[in-house]
Design an enzyme around this catalytic site. Structure first.
Site, PDB file in Angstrom:
ATOM      1  N   ASN A 157       2.250   1.228   4.260  1.00  4.68           N
ATOM      2  CA  ASN A 157       2.813   0.144   4.837  1.00  4.68           C
ATOM      3  C   ASN A 157       2.443   0.070   6.364  1.00  4.68           C
ATOM      4  O   ASN A 157       3.319  -0.409   7.136  1.00  4.68           O
ATOM      5  CB  ASN A 157       4.206  -0.008   4.582  1.00  4.68           C
ATOM      6  N   ASP A 191      -8.200   3.716   0.978  1.00  5.84           N
ATOM      7  CA  ASP A 191      -7.004   4.067   2.131  1.00  5.84           C
ATOM      8  C   ASP A 191      -7.821   4.610   3.447  1.00  5.84           C
ATOM      9  O   ASP A 191      -8.668   5.467   3.295  1.00  5.84           O
ATOM     10  CB  ASP A 191      -6.213   5.169   1.621  1.00  5.84           C
ATOM     11  N   CYS A 211       0.862  -1.030  -0.207  1.00 10.62           N
ATOM     12  CA  CYS A 211      -0.168   0.029   0.161  1.00 10.62           C
ATOM     13  C   CYS A 211       0.953   1.211  -0.067  1.00 10.62           C
ATOM     14  O   CYS A 211       1.890   1.203  -0.579  1.00 10.62           O
ATOM     15  CB  CYS A 211      -1.038  -0.218   1.039  1.00 10.62           C
ATOM     16  N   CYS A 224      -1.182   0.581   7.238  1.00  7.53           N
ATOM     17  CA  CYS A 224      -2.545   0.176   7.573  1.00  7.53           C
ATOM     18  C   CYS A 224      -3.252  -0.785   6.815  1.00  7.53           C
ATOM     19  O   CYS A 224      -3.147  -2.038   7.222  1.00  7.53           O
ATOM     20  CB  CYS A 224      -3.636   1.485   7.094  1.00  7.53           C
ATOM     21  N   ARG A 225      -3.292  -0.574   5.316  1.00  9.57           N
ATOM     22  CA  ARG A 225      -3.827  -1.733   4.786  1.00  9.57           C
ATOM     23  C   ARG A 225      -3.087  -3.090   4.292  1.00  9.57           C
ATOM     24  O   ARG A 225      -3.156  -4.212   4.528  1.00  9.57           O
ATOM     25  CB  ARG A 225      -4.202  -1.292   3.242  1.00  9.57           C
ATOM     26  N   SER A 226      -1.757  -2.786   3.904  1.00 11.42           N
ATOM     27  CA  SER A 226      -0.723  -3.777   3.683  1.00 11.42           C
ATOM     28  C   SER A 226      -0.330  -4.707   4.751  1.00 11.42           C
ATOM     29  O   SER A 226      -0.377  -6.078   4.802  1.00 11.42           O
ATOM     30  CB  SER A 226       0.454  -3.494   2.617  1.00 11.42           C
TER      31      SER A 226
HETATM   32  P1  4NP Z   1      -1.714   2.738   4.082  1.00 11.16           P
HETATM   33  O1  4NP Z   1      -2.323   3.961   4.671  1.00 11.16           O
HETATM   34  O2  4NP Z   1      -1.119   3.239   2.694  1.00 11.16           O
HETATM   35  O3  4NP Z   1      -2.989   1.698   4.240  1.00 11.16           O
HETATM   36  O4  4NP Z   1      -0.394   2.449   5.058  1.00 11.16           O
HETATM   37  C1  4NP Z   1      -1.730   5.215   4.851  1.00 11.16           C
HETATM   38  C2  4NP Z   1      -0.717   5.462   5.717  1.00 11.16           C
HETATM   39  C3  4NP Z   1      -0.109   6.737   5.921  1.00 11.16           C
HETATM   40  C4  4NP Z   1      -0.397   7.772   4.857  1.00 11.16           C
HETATM   41  C5  4NP Z   1      -1.432   7.456   3.719  1.00 11.16           C
HETATM   42  C6  4NP Z   1      -1.762   6.155   3.809  1.00 11.16           C
HETATM   43  N1  4NP Z   1       0.236   9.194   5.184  1.00 11.16           N
HETATM   44  O5  4NP Z   1       0.108   9.764   4.211  1.00 11.16           O
HETATM   45  O6  4NP Z   1       1.362   9.099   6.077  1.00 11.16           O
END
Ligand code: 4NP
Length: 166
Positions: A16, A131, A13, A18-20
């Site tokens: 790294n 996201d 994602c 939340c989702r992945s």
């Molecule tokens: P992820 O979510 O891609 O599912 O880990 C996010 C985590 C952090 C950010 C964006 C999305 N950020 O902008 O910091």
């Protein structure tokens, strides 16, 4: 699986956190429950580098725990060697897939990249894993619902296409 090699899957994602890492935990448990731990290596990484070394987002961990997932992964960025080391690289949304395809060095490496949304069956309104970072609790629950659905279908597909059985 025939032979000693493990089939390796990298979930990707943006951050790294939340989702992945959630996808990694969901898939790891499915693999373990089916007695296939020896056949698989599961990892996750991010296309962005904002959270390198961090544990998964507290909100993601809080929502995952009641479902039995302990998220202990430390965030890392996708690296060039991942395209050689992994058999399958699974992006959570179209931006992830596009970034991954841009970074792949060869057509063969590009062919390893797939979209998690293609394995969602029970939630026809979703063709990607959204996201949750700027969302509330529902966003994190939705991610877990989508991942539990998609990981089961993805695992079935990998087992079929690679003739993996216990
Ligand atoms: P992820 O979510 O891609 O599912 O880990 C996010 C985590 C952090 C950010 C964006 C999305 N950020 O902008 O910091």
């Amino acid at each position: 699986m025939n032979g000693p090699l493990k089939y390796s899957v990298l979930f990707v994602c943006l951050g790294n956190i939340c989702r992945s890492p959630a996808a990694q935990a969901v898939m790891q448990r499915m693999v373990d429950e089916r007695g296939l731990s020896d056949c698989f290596y599961i990892d996750s990484a991010g296309t962005g580098g904002y959270h390198i070394g961090d544990l998964p987002d507290k909100r993601m961990r809080v929502h995952a725990r009641p479902r039995g997932y302990e998220l202990t992964h430390r965030a890392r960025r996708v690296q060039l060697s991942d395209f050689e080391d992994f058999d399958l690289i699974v992006g959570m949304d179209a931006a992830n897939v596009s970034d991954l395809c841009d970074r792949a060095a060869t057509i063969e490496q590009q062919d390893k990249v797939v979209m998690m949304g293609d394995y969602i069956r029970q939630y026809p309104h979703y063709d990607y894993v959204p996201d949750p970072y700027y969302e509330g609790s529902e966003g994190f629950e939705l991610v877990l619902d989508l991942l539990e659905d998609a990981c089961g279908n993805l695992l079935d597909s990998i087992l079929q296409q690679n003739n993996i059985s216990k």
